[in-house]
Scaffold this active site. Sequence first.
Site, short mmCIF file in Angstrom:
data_model
loop_
_atom_site.label_atom_id
_atom_site.label_comp_id
_atom_site.label_asym_id
_atom_site.label_seq_id
_atom_site.Cartn_x
_atom_site.Cartn_y
_atom_site.Cartn_z
N GLY B 154 0.82 -1.21 0.00
CA GLY B 154 0.00 0.00 0.00
C GLY B 154 0.85 1.25 0.00
CB CYS B 155 0.24 4.63 -1.32
SG CYS B 155 -1.49 4.85 -0.86
CE1 TYR B 156 -1.95 8.18 4.08
CE2 TYR B 156 -3.71 6.69 3.51
CZ TYR B 156 -3.28 7.96 3.76
OH TYR B 156 -4.15 9.02 3.69
CB THR B 157 1.88 0.20 4.29
OG1 THR B 157 1.72 -0.19 2.94
CG2 THR B 157 0.54 0.16 4.99
#
Lengths: 351, 351, 351, 351
Positions: B154-157
């Site tokens: 994921g992008c946030y992660t």
Amino acid sequence: MTKKKIGILGASGYTGAELVRLLLRHPKVELVLLTADRRAGQAMGDVFPQFAPYELPQLVAIDSVDWAALQLDLVFCALPHATTQVVLKDLLAKAPDTKVVDLSADFRLDDAAAYAKWYGHEHQALELQKEAVYGLVEVYRRDIKKARLVANPGCYTSCAQLPLVPLLKAKAIEPDEIVIDAKSGMTGAGRAAKEAMLFSEVSEGFNAYGVGHHRHMAELDQEFSKAAGKPVVVSFTPHLLPINRGILSTIYVRGRRGKTAQELHAILVETYAKEPFVHVLPFGQTPHTRHVRGSNMTMIGVAADRIEGRAIIVSVLDNLTKGASGQAVQNMNLMLGFAESTGIDQPAMFP
Amino acid sequence: MTKKKIGILGASGYTGAELVRLLLRHPKVELVLLTADRRAGQAMGDVFPQFAPYELPQLVAIDSVDWAALQLDLVFCALPHATTQVVLKDLLAKAPDTKVVDLSADFRLDDAAAYAKWYGHEHQALELQKEAVYGLVEVYRRDIKKARLVANPGCYTSCAQLPLVPLLKAKAIEPDEIVIDAKSGMTGAGRAAKEAMLFSEVSEGFNAYGVGHHRHMAELDQEFSKAAGKPVVVSFTPHLLPINRGILSTIYVRGRRGKTAQELHAILVETYAKEPFVHVLPFGQTPHTRHVRGSNMTMIGVAADRIEGRAIIVSVLDNLTKGASGQAVQNMNLMLGFAESTGIDQPAMFP
Amino acid sequence: MTKKKIGILGASGYTGAELVRLLLRHPKVELVLLTADRRAGQAMGDVFPQFAPYELPQLVAIDSVDWAALQLDLVFCALPHATTQVVLKDLLAKAPDTKVVDLSADFRLDDAAAYAKWYGHEHQALELQKEAVYGLVEVYRRDIKKARLVANPGCYTSCAQLPLVPLLKAKAIEPDEIVIDAKSGMTGAGRAAKEAMLFSEVSEGFNAYGVGHHRHMAELDQEFSKAAGKPVVVSFTPHLLPINRGILSTIYVRGRRGKTAQELHAILVETYAKEPFVHVLPFGQTPHTRHVRGSNMTMIGVAADRIEGRAIIVSVLDNLTKGASGQAVQNMNLMLGFAESTGIDQPAMFP
Amino acid sequence: MTKKKIGILGASGYTGAELVRLLLRHPKVELVLLTADRRAGQAMGDVFPQFAPYELPQLVAIDSVDWAALQLDLVFCALPHATTQVVLKDLLAKAPDTKVVDLSADFRLDDAAAYAKWYGHEHQALELQKEAVYGLVEVYRRDIKKARLVANPGCYTSCAQLPLVPLLKAKAIEPDEIVIDAKSGMTGAGRAAKEAMLFSEVSEGFNAYGVGHHRHMAELDQEFSKAAGKPVVVSFTPHLLPINRGILSTIYVRGRRGKTAQELHAILVETYAKEPFVHVLPFGQTPHTRHVRGSNMTMIGVAADRIEGRAIIVSVLDNLTKGASGQAVQNMNLMLGFAESTGIDQPAMFP
């Protein structure tokens, strides 16, 4: 009733313009003096064309003002720090009955040593500093009513104090584990022409600045320590948002002695039940900056973190209104004996 | 050399478009399949007019694809979660030699129970889940090279893992005191027409969402716990920025056993010295999202907090590139034996 | 004095919210009815959180309203076109003393055939259409004061009419050579969730739409032809700006019989000398949308083109205020006998 | 093959940065010189942090460069006008074999009198001006291939010339009735710190400027007159968009001798059928700036006006790419014998 005579020192900046916007519709005051040294001789409508249709005094240089003759009831001072203390010392010597709401940082710090440390020079008007009342109305309302000189709080610090001061006073949160992640719109940086503030440098982007050190920390330390009754030092990181107006602070706290997020929320709900300019959302909801844009409202939300015992608080205000000029008018209303909400009760403009 | 045959499932979304942008200039692959169920029969240039001048296959419905006949070398899957696991189970049954980079969340979680808890239903392709390799190249490069199915992170992660995983592995920070305050551009929310994502709802404003609970937490918990060798649960709050591209994470940590911010910085500098897509700034400097816009670069800065023993880390990436499609191409390059930077080495576009 | 009882039909859209913003501070009216069919049963603060701190009636469905019993003094109708004519026919049959300001296009066109051509169906309330007064105050003030039903003008058309109607009436410009290049902020497109209106589709970009054909043309044709005393057809191209509020029209005209740009400017200066909501800039200056944001002001500038005999006129207004809800309140003030500027005299909010 | 040695004069501005972005991935050239007088001694990554991860020469002052010794193959000159002519005169005297693409306005005007009129001083390098070739590739490709000094066209003028020059050459439109309403992103205004270009002055707003007089007109007059074979003077109004990149021109024309909008469209389709960087949309469709963002593509749409005999043309390009640095690289490719699209064939970045 004759209207009170008001002056604005530094009318060509954004907080000056916001004061004019609010005061033009204030039913009990009249703008009789607008200063702007570099723009002296111009009309306010030349500097901010939205005011061209309105009658306003011409901009003049501060040095040209005869304070004793003018007999202003109140002056808003929106000058750069350091300059401010020199100007106000002179003004209050010549017109000691004029009241002052100062929007700079010059009179916010009680401690002359703290001032010297963060601002790099000795304070030039220490006797005035002693007299100054810190102008966060929700905390110091009683003192403000009697004050001659009020130090209007900073925008970042107001946004953090309104949720945290009641919790620290109630000893409901651990004072040593507070993290404040703050994000501000660009008008907080003022109107000076700097490369880093150009549209093409700012839009479509986001960044932190002053990481680990920022002058607002001195003000936070002072007020949080007063509230807690012991020294409090918080982690605080400011960021710049590609928007004009609005501050949002995301605040991470741990409840003391088992205090839950719901209990923290309850404290804030009770504290602000009758305040006209602080609205606490239902538990679990958090506010948007856009819902306070252009208004004097602060909105606060509290949610439980998934880590037991921790809570996440989000507070928002418009940095030019409740974070500066709206707060200043709220102070003026108290100092001149008007109803507190006069002239600053318009709802936010969204969209 | 004949070019490898590539397909994109879900080409009408933003990550699909970003894949097309990157792959159109990739010298070693050819786009032979683009699916988009609701836009089947249309040209890619109808859905994203920037591609009108380029030759690309017409959009088709997934159900119409004959996987066995097509013999694709690799498929990028940019479909919604849940749908993804059904489609890929079918695809890999019919074309077992096709490799897959999946951009959904479907194969990121090792633990079936965690998946069921966060996504509300049993996983439909558990045997594929076991096979899947987590696709954060800087951590799992070796496994990715041999994988058939890679779960793109994921992008946030990604933005949080790149700075934190090396520090957790080195046991250099307290795993129980991590606060991640994350801010993302709007493309992270996808292209679905929702009121809350309208221009007039988003621009000139800022807000947190999913406070205290957000699906990305499951992925963070898994990878941080692996890195630390013990369960790690962090405070994580996502926010929406009024920008298209970019994630910035402000991360508050405490050094373990006296580790200073400088020492944390040194660990990251050493870890990433040879990585093409992670750039660690000089100590005390922090990055802007705009300096990675449209590129596959991650930038990380470390500064000392004024509270002794604490550090503030800021990391940025472009959520559509390193946070999704660029990372996916990086995975593809490894899986197909190309040089890792092929086709994703363009500098950021600023301004 | 008892306050007048006011209703807003369609309060969950942007023009509805703008009406609430303005009317909450209007000293002579009280909001007693807010309708929003899809949000019936909710609080206005659920739909527009900026109103959460204020007391407002709960949203109800139109069908549930008893018009005869309510005895409203005036209703603002902010419903979609076509629906509007059905609702108002019913309302005025049951409560004939209620006055109406309609913000839709339904009652703007005198000519039933023109309506049918541009809107694709026969008008359902022709007798009301005959009664309706076109609500551009600066042109039809006298009629509006006596009207029961006022058709509030469109935002694009107001912005073009205010500079052009006086020039056409004075026969000072060639009616066959008018080019209007109009640019509008996104709130003009309403709050419906459409892909093309998502933040990521709109920000950092610009486009024309409806090129060569746009429904607003019917309204322009009607009013320009009335003003000129002969059929007038103009070139008109609307564009979408990545801003929330504001319309700017750049208008290219040729003076008739040697009329210079200065002479055109003089006509506008004289026409609007006493108007509270039209400000004509000094010759050669042109206005910005930001200087009317949130206000009911229109600003107009006139400059000479370098081609002899031609002039370039630029006019701006806020599409939600003077272009819709502010204009509607201005109409209400006249219809209910209040001073024309009551409640809509706040200066623009810039920055 | 050894790479060609390239210099950029004025690398600290936006067009300089855009050149670096494009040339870093150009396979046939090497950046060996970057000048920036005020930033001399700094790294390019200090001035534009997106380049920090890349190896680039340190910024130097122009005066310190030994042109004869360096033996550059080609120099891009992105200096302010007036300065440019002095610098290039010196450079070409000392290194006559170096080729130059000049991005300033200094060598665009053939006529020394026109230059003096619009720029307020005599040209300082008239003999070079005679040699200079106007660098709009689609019009002057043949001459550019042989040129030593190419004057890269302006951004506004490229956007207007690409649709209009073929129509004027074909005598298909009335040359006396052309109105060009042009809108540009902010990077067109450069990186100088000016109050009017601050984020808070620009965002959420829109305005025209230079109404009736703008230096780009000289360039338009020259090229349109050449194309038409007779003097042509157009109405041209530039506007500032609150976006970084992109120009959109809405152009109002009348067909000559009964030429319809469809016929005008057909001329453009035929003219540009094989051009890699001009894409004509199907009749009736018009382009968005976002669909060319970051690419070297121009998109043109033609629609019929509802006024018989008139057409509306919309053209878009990215002012930093096809409007400046991309066009400059296209010129370089021709001048150095590379394939014309080398290094500038990336698709637009949307969203």
